[in-house]
Design an enzyme around this catalytic site. Structure first.
Site, PDB file in Angstrom:
ATOM      1  CG  ASP A  16      -1.093   1.785  -0.800  1.00 44.55           C
ATOM      2  OD1 ASP A  16      -2.189   1.896   0.186  1.00 44.55           O
ATOM      3  OD2 ASP A  16      -0.983   0.958  -1.664  1.00 44.55           O
ATOM      4  CG  ASP A  18      -2.264  -3.858   2.228  1.00 41.44           C
ATOM      5  OD1 ASP A  18      -1.129  -4.156   2.968  1.00 41.44           O
ATOM      6  OD2 ASP A  18      -3.420  -3.585   2.798  1.00 41.44           O
TER       7      ASP A  18
END
Length: 238
Positions: A16, A18
């Site tokens: 991922d 953010d």
């Protein structure tokens, strides 16, 4: 590093972006302020637009098109365009204005300060395994120096439904030519990253950067294979 499930062979890592590789909160706060200011100043008839006004437009668009949330960039562009139409701009003017607004948004959205630890960790991991980014968001890693570590980047919308749906997890395995169970996905969100990865057949690593308690958090639906509190801990797997 805490282990909750047995770790199997690892042939690739997916990440991922953010709040996993950098702190996204101040970026979003600043970007929202700058984006609203841009629209307010784009045309006199838009000067009174408020954040609640804009959020109501976004909500109305999602009610009309429930699946648009998978592509957050297009969802935002459509909301800006509608705000401009509601303010009396022509369809052509609104389309042009929305495009300009999204260019401004992209500029601020990717002004991200990436910790040196992230650079160092990804560089070490990339020497051992292919790395891939899988994001529901719209940050552009090439604008803040992270793209060089990844074989490719998958983004919700253009590359399928958003996590926790399995679209991007499956696509990553297909493009890597690696079995799902030999991929370790790393992310901060217990629903989109951990539960999404586990249900898709991947191994999952939860990065717990805010001292959360896995046994007390409401969205802890499935146990990750392991938990870390800093990204550099992943180098212990090499």
């Amino acid at each position: 590093m805490h282990f909750y499930r047995p770790i199997g062979p690892i042939a690739a890592l997916t990440f991922d972006l953010d709040d996993t590789l950098y702190d996204n909160r101040p970026v979003i706060e600043r970007t929202e302020l700058e984006s609203l200011s841009f629209v307010q100043n784009y045309h006199p008839s838009l000067s009174a637009l408020t954040k609640p006004d804009f959020m109501r437009l976004r909500h109305a668009i999602r009610l009309a098109e429930p699946d648009i949330y998978h592509d957050v960039t297009e969802w935002r562009r459509r909301a800006v365009e509608q705000a401009m139409l509601d303010a009396g701009l022509t369809a052509e003017e609104a389309a042009t204005g929305a495009t300009a607004s999204m260019a401004n948004f992209a500029k601020w959205r990717s002004r991200i300060d990436v910790p040196q630890e992230t650079h160092d960790t990804l560089a070490k991991l990339a020497q051992k395994w292919p790395l891939v980014a899988i994001t529901n968001g719209n940050a552009e890693p090439h604008l803040f120096g992270l793209d060089k570590y990844f074989k490719f980047i998958l983004r919700a919308g253009p590359h399928g439904r958003s996590k926790p749906f399995n679209d991007m997890y499956y696509l990553a395995a297909e493009k890597l030519e690696v079995p799902l169970e030999h991929i370790l996905h790393v992310g901060d969100d217990l629903t989109t990253d951990v539960a999404g990865a586990v249900r898709s057949g991947l191994q999952a690593c939860w990065i717990n950067l805010r001292d959360g308690d896995l046994m007390q958090i409401n969205d802890s639906r499935l146990l990750p294979h392991l938990e870390i509190s800093r990204l550099a801990s992943l180098t212990a797997l090499i």
